[in-house]
Design a protein around this motif. Structure first.
Motif, PDB file in Angstrom:
ATOM      1  N   ILE A 170       0.830  -1.198   0.000  1.00 23.07           N
ATOM      2  CA  ILE A 170       0.000   0.000   0.000  1.00 23.07           C
ATOM      3  C   ILE A 170       0.866   1.249   0.000  1.00 23.07           C
ATOM      4  N   GLU A 171       1.877   1.271   0.880  1.00 22.27           N
ATOM      5  CA  GLU A 171       2.723   2.454   0.999  1.00 22.27           C
ATOM      6  C   GLU A 171       4.106   2.060   1.504  1.00 22.27           C
ATOM      7  N   ASN A 172       5.115   2.736   0.993  1.00 21.67           N
ATOM      8  CA  ASN A 172       6.493   2.558   1.425  1.00 21.67           C
ATOM      9  C   ASN A 172       6.783   3.660   2.441  1.00 21.67           C
ATOM     10  N   ILE A 173       7.166   3.282   3.675  1.00 14.13           N
ATOM     11  CA  ILE A 173       7.373   4.301   4.697  1.00 14.13           C
ATOM     12  C   ILE A 173       8.819   4.410   5.172  1.00 14.13           C
ATOM     13  N   GLY A 174       9.735   3.658   4.579  1.00  7.69           N
ATOM     14  CA  GLY A 174      11.130   3.777   4.978  1.00  7.69           C
ATOM     15  C   GLY A 174      11.964   2.631   4.453  1.00  7.69           C
ATOM     16  N   PHE A 175      13.187   2.537   4.993  1.00  6.37           N
ATOM     17  CA  PHE A 175      14.080   1.452   4.592  1.00  6.37           C
ATOM     18  C   PHE A 175      14.974   1.043   5.748  1.00  6.37           C
ATOM     19  N   PHE A 176      15.583  -0.147   5.605  1.00  7.28           N
ATOM     20  CA  PHE A 176      16.524  -0.691   6.569  1.00  7.28           C
ATOM     21  C   PHE A 176      17.674  -1.317   5.790  1.00  7.28           C
ATOM     22  N   ASN A 177      18.887  -0.843   6.063  1.00  4.78           N
ATOM     23  CA  ASN A 177      20.084  -1.352   5.410  1.00  4.78           C
ATOM     24  C   ASN A 177      20.960  -2.006   6.475  1.00  4.78           C
ATOM     25  N   PRO A 178      20.875  -3.338   6.632  1.00  5.45           N
ATOM     26  CA  PRO A 178      21.607  -4.004   7.714  1.00  5.45           C
ATOM     27  C   PRO A 178      23.126  -4.020   7.529  1.00  5.45           C
ATOM     28  N   ILE A 179      23.613  -3.741   6.330  1.00  7.34           N
ATOM     29  CA  ILE A 179      25.063  -3.764   6.103  1.00  7.34           C
ATOM     30  C   ILE A 179      25.629  -2.363   5.880  1.00  7.34           C
ATOM     31  N   ALA A 180      24.947  -1.352   6.389  1.00 11.92           N
ATOM     32  CA  ALA A 180      25.413   0.028   6.247  1.00 11.92           C
ATOM     33  C   ALA A 180      26.734   0.206   6.988  1.00 11.92           C
ATOM     34  N   GLN A 181      27.649   0.931   6.346  1.00 11.01           N
ATOM     35  CA  GLN A 181      28.953   1.190   6.948  1.00 11.01           C
ATOM     36  C   GLN A 181      29.285   2.662   6.823  1.00 11.01           C
ATOM     37  N   GLY A 182      30.079   3.154   7.748  1.00 13.20           N
ATOM     38  CA  GLY A 182      30.532   4.539   7.674  1.00 13.20           C
ATOM     39  C   GLY A 182      29.385   5.529   7.820  1.00 13.20           C
ATOM     40  N   GLN A 183      29.275   6.432   6.867  1.00 12.83           N
ATOM     41  CA  GLN A 183      28.275   7.492   6.918  1.00 12.83           C
ATOM     42  C   GLN A 183      26.927   7.078   6.327  1.00 12.83           C
ATOM     43  N   GLU A 184      26.795   5.853   5.851  1.00 16.54           N
ATOM     44  CA  GLU A 184      25.530   5.390   5.287  1.00 16.54           C
ATOM     45  C   GLU A 184      24.466   5.321   6.381  1.00 16.54           C
ATOM     46  N   THR A 185      23.242   5.642   6.006  1.00 21.33           N
ATOM     47  CA  THR A 185      22.130   5.603   6.948  1.00 21.33           C
ATOM     48  C   THR A 185      21.585   4.177   7.032  1.00 21.33           C
TER      49      THR A 185
END
Length: 85
Positions: free
Chosen positions: A33-48
């Motif tokens: 229905i709607e995209n409300i965000g994201f999750f990046n489990p392998i984010a490194q450094g300045q990545e959100t």
């Protein structure tokens, strides 16, 4: 029932998840229905690692949407992080 859950994307061995509002009968990576965000489990450094539209999330919760356990924990951690920043 409307649920808030993770939809997997990304390449093999490099997961990236969208936080979506969807019907519980839809497949995990199917229609939403709607995209409300994201999750990046392998984010490194300045990545959100996590971004959630808090207002939209709370609006869907007030309408009766049920978040999964993982989404609940991500939201709680995101709110704590935003309060510190």
């Amino acid at each position: 029932m409307v649920v808030i859950r993770l939809a997997r994307g990304g390449a093999k061995k490099r997961p990236f998840y969208q936080i979506v509002v969807t019907d519980s009968r839809s497949p995990r990576d199917g229609r939403y229905i709607e995209n409300i965000g994201f999750f990046n489990p392998i984010a490194q450094g300045q990545e959100t690692p996590v971004r959630i539209d808090v207002e939209t999330y709370e609006a869907w919760i007030n309408k009766g949407a049920q978040p999964t356990d993982r989404v609940k924990s991500l939201f709680k951690a995101y709110k704590k992080e935003q309060a510190q920043a």
